[in-house]
Design an enzyme around this catalytic site. Structure first.
Site, PDB file in Angstrom:
ATOM      1  N   SER A 110     -13.601   7.489  -3.985  1.00  0.00           N
ATOM      2  CA  SER A 110     -12.224   7.727  -3.542  1.00  0.00           C
ATOM      3  C   SER A 110     -12.174   8.692  -2.356  1.00  0.00           C
ATOM      4  N   GLY A 149      -0.202   9.159   2.331  1.00  0.00           N
ATOM      5  CA  GLY A 149       0.981   9.246   1.484  1.00  0.00           C
ATOM      6  C   GLY A 149       1.871   8.023   1.591  1.00  0.00           C
ATOM      7  N   GLU A 152       5.642   7.013  -3.910  1.00  0.00           N
ATOM      8  CA  GLU A 152       6.643   8.045  -4.207  1.00  0.00           C
ATOM      9  C   GLU A 152       6.898   8.084  -5.717  1.00  0.00           C
ATOM     10  N   GLY A 156       6.320   3.016  -6.569  1.00  0.00           N
ATOM     11  CA  GLY A 156       4.869   2.850  -6.606  1.00  0.00           C
ATOM     12  C   GLY A 156       4.482   1.445  -6.164  1.00  0.00           C
ATOM     13  N   TRP A 181       0.994  11.253  -6.474  1.00  0.00           N
ATOM     14  CA  TRP A 181      -0.325  10.682  -6.770  1.00  0.00           C
ATOM     15  C   TRP A 181      -1.194  10.577  -5.522  1.00  0.00           C
ATOM     16  N   LEU A 259      -4.309  -0.660   3.307  1.00  0.00           N
ATOM     17  CA  LEU A 259      -4.686  -0.943   1.919  1.00  0.00           C
ATOM     18  C   LEU A 259      -5.648  -2.117   1.842  1.00  0.00           C
ATOM     19  N   GLU A 383      -4.033   1.452  -5.439  1.00  0.00           N
ATOM     20  CA  GLU A 383      -4.195   0.425  -4.389  1.00  0.00           C
ATOM     21  C   GLU A 383      -3.655  -0.925  -4.851  1.00  0.00           C
ATOM     22  N   THR A 385      -1.646  -2.483  -8.585  1.00  0.00           N
ATOM     23  CA  THR A 385      -2.081  -2.613  -9.980  1.00  0.00           C
ATOM     24  C   THR A 385      -2.689  -4.000 -10.225  1.00  0.00           C
ATOM     25  N   PHE A 403       8.181 -11.280  -6.079  1.00  0.00           N
ATOM     26  CA  PHE A 403       8.731  -9.960  -5.713  1.00  0.00           C
ATOM     27  C   PHE A 403      10.130 -10.045  -5.106  1.00  0.00           C
TER      28      PHE A 403
HETATM   29  P1  TGC Z   1       5.923  -8.231   1.841  1.00  0.00           P
HETATM   30  O1  TGC Z   1       7.225  -8.774   2.373  1.00  0.00           O
HETATM   31  O2  TGC Z   1       5.037  -9.114   1.066  1.00  0.00           O
HETATM   32  O3  TGC Z   1       5.073  -7.665   3.080  1.00  0.00           O
HETATM   33  C1  TGC Z   1       5.637  -6.845   4.088  1.00  0.00           C
HETATM   34  C2  TGC Z   1       4.859  -7.119   5.367  1.00  0.00           C
HETATM   35  O4  TGC Z   1       3.497  -6.714   5.195  1.00  0.00           O
HETATM   36  C3  TGC Z   1       2.619  -7.864   5.367  1.00  0.00           C
HETATM   37  N1  TGC Z   1       1.559  -7.711   4.356  1.00  0.00           N
HETATM   38  C4  TGC Z   1       0.325  -7.284   4.648  1.00  0.00           C
HETATM   39  N2  TGC Z   1      -0.240  -6.986   5.813  1.00  0.00           N
HETATM   40  C5  TGC Z   1      -1.526  -6.586   5.786  1.00  0.00           C
HETATM   41  N3  TGC Z   1      -2.238  -6.438   4.653  1.00  0.00           N
HETATM   42  C6  TGC Z   1      -1.681  -6.728   3.458  1.00  0.00           C
HETATM   43  N4  TGC Z   1      -2.386  -6.547   2.331  1.00  0.00           N
HETATM   44  C7  TGC Z   1      -0.342  -7.178   3.420  1.00  0.00           C
HETATM   45  N5  TGC Z   1       0.512  -7.526   2.430  1.00  0.00           N
HETATM   46  C8  TGC Z   1       1.666  -7.868   3.020  1.00  0.00           C
HETATM   47  C9  TGC Z   1       3.491  -9.068   5.148  1.00  0.00           C
HETATM   48  O5  TGC Z   1       2.971 -10.192   5.815  1.00  0.00           O
HETATM   49  C10 TGC Z   1       4.803  -8.603   5.755  1.00  0.00           C
HETATM   50  O6  TGC Z   1       4.667  -8.650   7.162  1.00  0.00           O
HETATM   51  P2  TGC Z   1       5.939  -8.955   8.111  1.00  0.00           P
HETATM   52  O7  TGC Z   1       5.366  -9.102   9.478  1.00  0.00           O
HETATM   53  O8  TGC Z   1       6.556 -10.212   7.568  1.00  0.00           O
HETATM   54  O9  TGC Z   1       6.833  -7.760   7.974  1.00  0.00           O
HETATM   55  O10 TGC Z   1       6.261  -6.886   1.070  1.00  0.00           O
HETATM   56  P3  TGC Z   1       6.942  -6.642  -0.348  1.00  0.00           P
HETATM   57  O11 TGC Z   1       7.908  -5.518  -0.181  1.00  0.00           O
HETATM   58  O12 TGC Z   1       7.461  -7.940  -0.926  1.00  0.00           O
HETATM   59  O13 TGC Z   1       5.729  -6.077  -1.228  1.00  0.00           O
HETATM   60  C11 TGC Z   1       4.706  -6.867  -1.605  1.00  0.00           C
HETATM   61  C12 TGC Z   1       3.705  -6.085  -2.506  1.00  0.00           C
HETATM   62  C13 TGC Z   1       4.303  -5.803  -3.855  1.00  0.00           C
HETATM   63  C14 TGC Z   1       2.527  -6.997  -2.695  1.00  0.00           C
HETATM   64  C15 TGC Z   1       3.228  -4.806  -1.835  1.00  0.00           C
HETATM   65  O14 TGC Z   1       4.228  -3.962  -1.536  1.00  0.00           O
HETATM   66  C16 TGC Z   1       2.125  -4.113  -2.577  1.00  0.00           C
HETATM   67  O15 TGC Z   1       0.954  -4.365  -2.287  1.00  0.00           O
HETATM   68  N6  TGC Z   1       2.409  -3.177  -3.575  1.00  0.00           N
HETATM   69  C17 TGC Z   1       1.390  -2.343  -4.176  1.00  0.00           C
HETATM   70  C18 TGC Z   1       1.473  -0.947  -3.608  1.00  0.00           C
HETATM   71  C19 TGC Z   1       0.138  -0.314  -3.423  1.00  0.00           C
HETATM   72  O16 TGC Z   1      -0.888  -0.955  -3.372  1.00  0.00           O
HETATM   73  N7  TGC Z   1       0.145   0.996  -3.259  1.00  0.00           N
HETATM   74  C20 TGC Z   1      -1.062   1.701  -2.995  1.00  0.00           C
HETATM   75  C21 TGC Z   1      -0.774   3.129  -2.584  1.00  0.00           C
HETATM   76  S1  TGC Z   1      -2.163   3.913  -1.806  1.00  0.00           S
HETATM   77  C22 TGC Z   1      -3.277   4.163  -3.021  1.00  0.00           C
HETATM   78  O17 TGC Z   1      -3.155   3.787  -4.133  1.00  0.00           O
HETATM   79  C23 TGC Z   1      -4.471   4.909  -2.593  1.00  0.00           C
HETATM   80  S2  TGC Z   1      -5.584   5.253  -3.842  1.00  0.00           S
HETATM   81  C24 TGC Z   1      -6.812   5.830  -2.864  1.00  0.00           C
HETATM   82  C25 TGC Z   1      -8.042   6.269  -3.537  1.00  0.00           C
HETATM   83  O18 TGC Z   1      -8.084   7.369  -4.124  1.00  0.00           O
HETATM   84  O19 TGC Z   1      -9.067   5.543  -3.409  1.00  0.00           O
HETATM   85  P1  FAD Z   2       4.693   1.306 -11.238  1.00  0.00           P
HETATM   86  O1  FAD Z   2       4.884   0.657  -9.917  1.00  0.00           O
HETATM   87  O2  FAD Z   2       5.841   2.028 -11.838  1.00  0.00           O
HETATM   88  O3  FAD Z   2       4.183   0.202 -12.265  1.00  0.00           O
HETATM   89  C1  FAD Z   2       4.211   0.407 -13.686  1.00  0.00           C
HETATM   90  C2  FAD Z   2       3.829  -0.917 -14.332  1.00  0.00           C
HETATM   91  O4  FAD Z   2       4.802  -1.917 -13.988  1.00  0.00           O
HETATM   92  C3  FAD Z   2       2.482  -1.458 -13.858  1.00  0.00           C
HETATM   93  O5  FAD Z   2       1.801  -2.049 -14.924  1.00  0.00           O
HETATM   94  C4  FAD Z   2       2.864  -2.516 -12.846  1.00  0.00           C
HETATM   95  O6  FAD Z   2       1.882  -3.535 -12.713  1.00  0.00           O
HETATM   96  C5  FAD Z   2       4.151  -3.055 -13.451  1.00  0.00           C
HETATM   97  N1  FAD Z   2       5.006  -3.691 -12.447  1.00  0.00           N
HETATM   98  C6  FAD Z   2       5.628  -3.112 -11.382  1.00  0.00           C
HETATM   99  N2  FAD Z   2       6.273  -4.026 -10.668  1.00  0.00           N
HETATM  100  C7  FAD Z   2       6.048  -5.223 -11.268  1.00  0.00           C
HETATM  101  C8  FAD Z   2       6.426  -6.564 -10.991  1.00  0.00           C
HETATM  102  N3  FAD Z   2       7.161  -6.881  -9.922  1.00  0.00           N
HETATM  103  N4  FAD Z   2       6.025  -7.521 -11.850  1.00  0.00           N
HETATM  104  C9  FAD Z   2       5.255  -7.233 -12.919  1.00  0.00           C
HETATM  105  N5  FAD Z   2       4.847  -5.990 -13.235  1.00  0.00           N
HETATM  106  C10 FAD Z   2       5.246  -5.003 -12.412  1.00  0.00           C
HETATM  107  N6  FAD Z   2      -0.897   6.451  -3.770  1.00  0.00           N
HETATM  108  C11 FAD Z   2      -0.926   6.826  -2.461  1.00  0.00           C
HETATM  109  O7  FAD Z   2      -0.012   6.534  -1.698  1.00  0.00           O
HETATM  110  N7  FAD Z   2      -1.969   7.547  -1.973  1.00  0.00           N
HETATM  111  C12 FAD Z   2      -3.014   7.942  -2.734  1.00  0.00           C
HETATM  112  O8  FAD Z   2      -3.958   8.580  -2.241  1.00  0.00           O
HETATM  113  C13 FAD Z   2      -3.003   7.587  -4.128  1.00  0.00           C
HETATM  114  N8  FAD Z   2      -3.987   8.026  -4.954  1.00  0.00           N
HETATM  115  C14 FAD Z   2      -3.861   7.833  -6.305  1.00  0.00           C
HETATM  116  C15 FAD Z   2      -4.744   8.485  -7.175  1.00  0.00           C
HETATM  117  C16 FAD Z   2      -4.574   8.354  -8.555  1.00  0.00           C
HETATM  118  C17 FAD Z   2      -5.479   9.109  -9.476  1.00  0.00           C
HETATM  119  C18 FAD Z   2      -3.555   7.511  -9.066  1.00  0.00           C
HETATM  120  C19 FAD Z   2      -3.379   7.328 -10.548  1.00  0.00           C
HETATM  121  C20 FAD Z   2      -2.689   6.862  -8.201  1.00  0.00           C
HETATM  122  C21 FAD Z   2      -2.807   7.037  -6.822  1.00  0.00           C
HETATM  123  N9  FAD Z   2      -1.874   6.483  -5.936  1.00  0.00           N
HETATM  124  C22 FAD Z   2      -1.899   6.822  -4.600  1.00  0.00           C
HETATM  125  C23 FAD Z   2      -0.714   5.762  -6.454  1.00  0.00           C
HETATM  126  C24 FAD Z   2      -1.003   4.334  -6.903  1.00  0.00           C
HETATM  127  O9  FAD Z   2      -1.178   3.482  -5.810  1.00  0.00           O
HETATM  128  C25 FAD Z   2       0.149   3.898  -7.797  1.00  0.00           C
HETATM  129  O10 FAD Z   2       0.000   4.587  -9.028  1.00  0.00           O
HETATM  130  C26 FAD Z   2       0.178   2.401  -8.021  1.00  0.00           C
HETATM  131  O11 FAD Z   2       0.463   1.706  -6.825  1.00  0.00           O
HETATM  132  C27 FAD Z   2       1.211   1.995  -9.089  1.00  0.00           C
HETATM  133  O12 FAD Z   2       2.427   2.624  -8.888  1.00  0.00           O
HETATM  134  P2  FAD Z   2       3.128   3.408 -10.121  1.00  0.00           P
HETATM  135  O13 FAD Z   2       2.132   4.316 -10.710  1.00  0.00           O
HETATM  136  O14 FAD Z   2       4.403   3.969  -9.614  1.00  0.00           O
HETATM  137  O15 FAD Z   2       3.426   2.280 -11.187  1.00  0.00           O
END
Ligand code: TGC
Ligand code: FAD
Length: 404
Positions: A110, A149, A152, A156, A181, A259, A383, A385, A403
């Site tokens: 990470s 970041g 929020e 998530g 997070w 991502l 990154e 779920t 979605f």
């Molecule tokens: P959606 O309408 O599908 O997409 C918006 C725009 O983005 C484009 N797109 C992508 N582009 C590049 N790479 C991808 N993976 C892409 N996915 C989508 C898409 O084409 C569109 O482009 P445009 O030109 O039409 O505007 O967006 P949505 O709002 O419907 O959301 C879709 C969804 C749910 C899949 C997405 O929001 C999502 O992936 N949610 C999960 C959130 C997430 O992964 N959060 C991670 C936070 S960071 C983290 O966890 C770091 S941990 C780090 C560590 O410690 O290792």
């Molecule tokens: P939620 O979005 O509230 O989801 C809760 C549950 O609901 C999950 O099981 C999910 O799959 C389900 N769910 C949500 N929507 C749907 C749907 N449409 N259909 C079906 N099921 C659904 N984020 C950053 O930005 N930067 C970081 O560096 C980072 N580091 C992290 C480090 C740790 C240790 C952890 C635990 C998290 C980190 N994250 C970071 C955040 C992480 O990306 C989020 O926790 C993750 O994206 C899920 O968001 P949430 O926890 O709010 O869960």
């Protein structure tokens, strides 16, 4: 060393750490550079991570000296160009380095994936030349630590709903909101933050440690990723120069592109954790005697081990192919989602089976299993779920968006 644990298993099985498990001769598909990078990082993990990681996980402390050391071994942005602080290698090299780091611990991987893929990559891809020169070399060397970041407290899985926002103030923006997070936030020198501008468009902006109104409280009480430091980002009327905005990206595809890069690294990384669990289980099964024979001689233990190495091998082949597609610029976000999801659940299931093979010893920190298993609960969730990635695949194959 040949000491004996409390239940009679010889600890010498652990001294020769990290046997090589390559059931389908995937090494033959790799270049010399990949193998060299892998072996160098594997050796480094053996020397620098394995001896200290159980202690840090137990104490829930982050081995902060490793931030600089990871820079020294080239773990930050291995596939970014060398002139911008990266390693100048390809995406298979990047993946295999993540695998070896995560064999040590998901939290160590990470540290590297956040810095390389979520901080350096957006600056490299979307930043101005001035921003690249200012930040990338020092981030690449580990002199500075960054964080990312997006998430929020109330947004998530649905980052598009974010409320963190920028208000116009001449040559500055006023930033308000909070991120939750955030890996590395309490120790970070800077953060790449995603926030809505006055038009409601998501922008990336660099927020620097010490800016008035910017705080990074640590999140405590994690039972997972305990050797990784996690916190919040809190913005209370933070004045950020407009020159800190990443000029070359607007919209959610900015953070989602980052991502994609990081999820790809996790798809390889989780296999490292699985390999470590499998390796430990295999050795234990050969040494632990019950009913007068090694438990590995029982069919049920063999079933577990055979299924573990089968699933590991399938995941190895998937990420290798994905790496080829990445190198050719052809990998789709949906393919990356499938691989990230597959590797994470595979690794978690391997960890659970490995824990069973270790019996009671499997719950102790004499073996790495529970640490990996607990870590993988986070890796399965961050990154995107497990279920979000399933729905991304579902959308891709049906054309119907769950979605919207
Ligand atoms: P959606 O309408 O599908 O997409 C918006 C725009 O983005 C484009 N797109 C992508 N582009 C590049 N790479 C991808 N993976 C892409 N996915 C989508 C898409 O084409 C569109 O482009 P445009 O030109 O039409 O505007 O967006 P949505 O709002 O419907 O959301 C879709 C969804 C749910 C899949 C997405 O929001 C999502 O992936 N949610 C999960 C959130 C997430 O992964 N959060 C991670 C936070 S960071 C983290 O966890 C770091 S941990 C780090 C560590 O410690 O290792
Ligand atoms: P939620 O979005 O509230 O989801 C809760 C549950 O609901 C999950 O099981 C999910 O799959 C389900 N769910 C949500 N929507 C749907 C749907 N449409 N259909 C079906 N099921 C659904 N984020 C950053 O930005 N930067 C970081 O560096 C980072 N580091 C992290 C480090 C740790 C240790 C952890 C635990 C998290 C980190 N994250 C970071 C955040 C992480 O990306 C989020 O926790 C993750 O994206 C899920 O968001 P949430 O926890 O709010 O869960």
């Amino acid at each position: 060393m040949d000491t004996t644990t409390s239940n009679g298993v010889h600890k010498s099985v652990k001294t020769d750490l990290y046997q090589h498990h390559d059931y389908f001769a995937i090494d033959d598909l790799l270049d010399e550079d990949h193998l060299m990078a892998r072996d160098a990082v594997r050796d480094w993990v053996k020397q620098e991570v394995s001896p200290i990681i159980e202690h840090h996980a137990n104490e829930a402390t982050c081995p902060q000296h490793l931030f600089k050391a990871l820079g020294d071994i080239g773990a930050y942005g291995p596939s970014l160009p060398a002139e911008y602080g990266g390693g100048g290698m390809d995406d298979i090299a990047y993946g295999i380095i993540m695998q070896e780091l995560e064999r040590g611990d998901s939290g160590i991987r990470s540290m590297a994936s956040v810095q390389g893929s979520l901080v350096m990559y957006p600056i490299y891809r979307f930043g101005s030349e001035e921003q690249k020169k200012k930040w990338l070399p020092k981030l690449g060397s580990g002199e500075l630590i960054g964080c990312f970041g997006l998430t929020e407290p109330d947004h998530g899985s649905n980052p598009n709903g974010m409320v963190t926002n920028l208000v116009d103030d001449g040559d500055h923006y006023i930033l308000n909101g909070a991120k939750m997070w955030i890996t590395n936030s309490p120790v970070a020198d800077m953060a790449v933050v995603w926030a809505k501008d006055p038009e409601g468009i998501i922008r990336g902006i660099i927020v620097e440690k010490g800016m008035k109104g910017f705080t990074t409280p640590e999140i405590h009480g994690k039972w997972s990723l305990r050797a990784s430091i996690t916190g919040e980002l809190v913005f209370e009327d933070v004045r950020v120069p407009k020159s800190n905005v990443l000029p070359n990206i607007k919209g959610l595809k900015g953070p989602l592109s980052c991502l994609s890069k990081a999820r790809y690294g996790i798809a390889w990384g989780a296999i490292g954790a699985a390999l470590d669990c499998y390796d430990s289980a295999l050795r234990y099964s050969q040494q632990r005697i019950q009913f007068g024979k090694p438990i590995g001689q029982f069919q049920l233990t063999q079933k577990k081990l055979a299924e573990m190495i089968t699933e590991i091998t399938k995941a190895q082949l998937m990420v290798w192919r994905l790496g080829k597609l990445m190198n050719e610029g052809k990998a789709t976000p949906q393919q990356i989602s499938m691989a990230k999801r597959n590797s994470c659940i595979m690794a978690l299931e391997v960890a659970r089976e490995a824990r069973q093979i270790h019996g009671g010893m499997g719950i102790t920190n004499e073996y790495p299993i529970m640490r990996h298993m607990m870590n993988l609960e986070t890796v399965l969730t961050y990154e995107g779920t497990h279920d979000i990635h399933l729905l991304i695949t579902g959308y891709d194959v049906t054309g119907l968006n769950a979605f919207s």
